[in-house]
Scaffold this motif. Structure first.
Motif, short mmCIF file in Angstrom:
data_model
loop_
_atom_site.label_atom_id
_atom_site.label_comp_id
_atom_site.label_asym_id
_atom_site.label_seq_id
_atom_site.Cartn_x
_atom_site.Cartn_y
_atom_site.Cartn_z
N CYS A 1 37.13 46.45 46.41
CA CYS A 1 36.72 45.45 47.38
C CYS A 1 36.79 44.05 46.76
CB CYS A 1 35.30 45.74 47.87
SG CYS A 1 34.72 44.58 49.12
N PRO A 2 37.84 43.30 47.07
CA PRO A 2 38.00 41.97 46.49
C PRO A 2 36.83 41.03 46.76
CG PRO A 2 40.03 42.66 47.56
CD PRO A 2 38.97 43.67 47.91
N GLY A 3 36.25 41.11 47.95
CA GLY A 3 35.12 40.24 48.28
C GLY A 3 33.92 40.49 47.39
N CYS A 4 33.61 41.75 47.17
CA CYS A 4 32.49 42.11 46.30
C CYS A 4 32.84 41.85 44.84
CB CYS A 4 32.06 43.55 46.53
SG CYS A 4 31.21 43.79 48.11
N GLN A 5 34.11 42.01 44.48
CA GLN A 5 34.54 41.68 43.11
C GLN A 5 34.25 40.20 42.82
OE1 GLN A 5 38.68 42.57 42.56
NE2 GLN A 5 38.40 44.75 42.97
N ASP A 6 34.58 39.34 43.79
CA ASP A 6 34.33 37.91 43.62
C ASP A 6 32.85 37.63 43.47
OD1 ASP A 6 37.04 37.42 43.83
OD2 ASP A 6 36.94 36.74 45.92
N GLU A 7 32.05 38.26 44.30
CA GLU A 7 30.60 38.05 44.22
C GLU A 7 30.05 38.56 42.89
OE1 GLU A 7 26.67 38.90 46.92
OE2 GLU A 7 28.61 38.53 47.87
N ALA A 8 30.56 39.69 42.42
CA ALA A 8 30.12 40.24 41.14
C ALA A 8 30.51 39.31 40.00
CB ALA A 8 30.70 41.64 40.92
N HIS A 9 31.71 38.73 40.09
CA HIS A 9 32.17 37.80 39.05
C HIS A 9 31.25 36.57 38.98
CE1 HIS A 9 34.83 35.60 36.41
NE2 HIS A 9 34.82 34.60 37.26
N VAL A 10 30.91 36.01 40.13
CA VAL A 10 30.02 34.85 40.18
C VAL A 10 28.65 35.23 39.62
CG1 VAL A 10 28.78 33.28 41.72
CG2 VAL A 10 31.21 33.71 42.08
N ALA A 11 28.12 36.36 40.03
CA ALA A 11 26.80 36.80 39.56
C ALA A 11 26.81 37.05 38.06
CB ALA A 11 26.35 38.06 40.31
N ARG A 12 27.87 37.69 37.55
CA ARG A 12 27.98 37.97 36.12
C ARG A 12 28.06 36.66 35.32
NH1 ARG A 12 31.98 41.40 36.32
NH2 ARG A 12 30.64 43.21 36.40
N THR A 13 28.87 35.72 35.80
CA THR A 13 29.01 34.42 35.13
C THR A 13 27.69 33.68 35.11
OG1 THR A 13 31.33 34.29 35.80
CG2 THR A 13 30.27 32.23 35.15
N LEU A 14 26.99 33.66 36.24
CA LEU A 14 25.71 32.99 36.32
C LEU A 14 24.69 33.62 35.37
CD1 LEU A 14 23.95 30.86 37.67
CD2 LEU A 14 23.47 32.51 39.48
N THR A 15 24.67 34.94 35.32
CA THR A 15 23.77 35.66 34.43
C THR A 15 24.05 35.31 32.97
OG1 THR A 15 23.58 37.48 36.01
CG2 THR A 15 22.99 37.97 33.73
N GLU A 16 25.33 35.24 32.60
CA GLU A 16 25.70 34.91 31.22
C GLU A 16 25.32 33.47 30.87
OE1 GLU A 16 29.87 35.81 31.16
OE2 GLU A 16 29.52 37.98 31.08
N VAL A 17 25.53 32.54 31.80
CA VAL A 17 25.19 31.14 31.55
C VAL A 17 23.69 30.98 31.37
CG1 VAL A 17 25.11 28.84 32.63
CG2 VAL A 17 27.22 30.17 32.69
N VAL A 18 22.91 31.63 32.22
CA VAL A 18 21.46 31.55 32.10
C VAL A 18 21.01 32.18 30.78
CG1 VAL A 18 19.28 32.38 33.08
CG2 VAL A 18 21.04 31.43 34.57
N ALA A 19 21.57 33.30 30.42
CA ALA A 19 21.20 33.96 29.16
C ALA A 19 21.50 33.06 27.96
CB ALA A 19 21.93 35.29 29.02
N ARG A 20 22.67 32.41 27.98
CA ARG A 20 23.01 31.48 26.88
C ARG A 20 22.04 30.31 26.84
NH1 ARG A 20 28.47 32.19 28.21
NH2 ARG A 20 28.45 30.27 29.39
N ALA A 21 21.71 29.76 28.00
CA ALA A 21 20.81 28.61 28.06
C ALA A 21 19.42 28.97 27.53
CB ALA A 21 20.71 28.09 29.49
#
Length: 80
Positions: A36-56
């Motif tokens: 599901c490309p739509g959910c893949q995109d949402e998962a990518h955004v969520a994963r990126t956000l999670t990683e940025v917050v963890a680094r911060a």
């Protein structure tokens, strides 16, 4: 009545990314994301956000800045 699995995948996405869902659910979500490309995109955004917050959260202020802030706070508290 159920859709193609998007509702469940999106509802459980954060828990899935943190490995907080059971193995069966993780497999279902992973398979859905693969197809599901739509959910893949949402998962990518969520994963990126999670990683940025963890680094911060791991970053700390330089010692000099911390000392300046604490000094200023003490000065303000002394006048009140």
């Amino acid at each position: 009545m159920s859709d193609c699995g998007c509702d469940k995948a999106r509802r459980d996405l954060e828990e899935y990314l943190r490995n907080e869902v059971c193995k069966t659910e993780a497999t279902d979500i992973r398979e859905h994301l693969e197809n599901c490309p739509g959910c893949q995109d949402e998962a990518h955004v969520a994963r990126t956000l999670t990683e940025v917050v963890a680094r911060a959260c791991k970053e700390t202020a330089p010692e000099e800045l911390r000392d300046q802030v604490l000094s200023r706070l003490r000065a303000i508290q002394a006048t009140h």
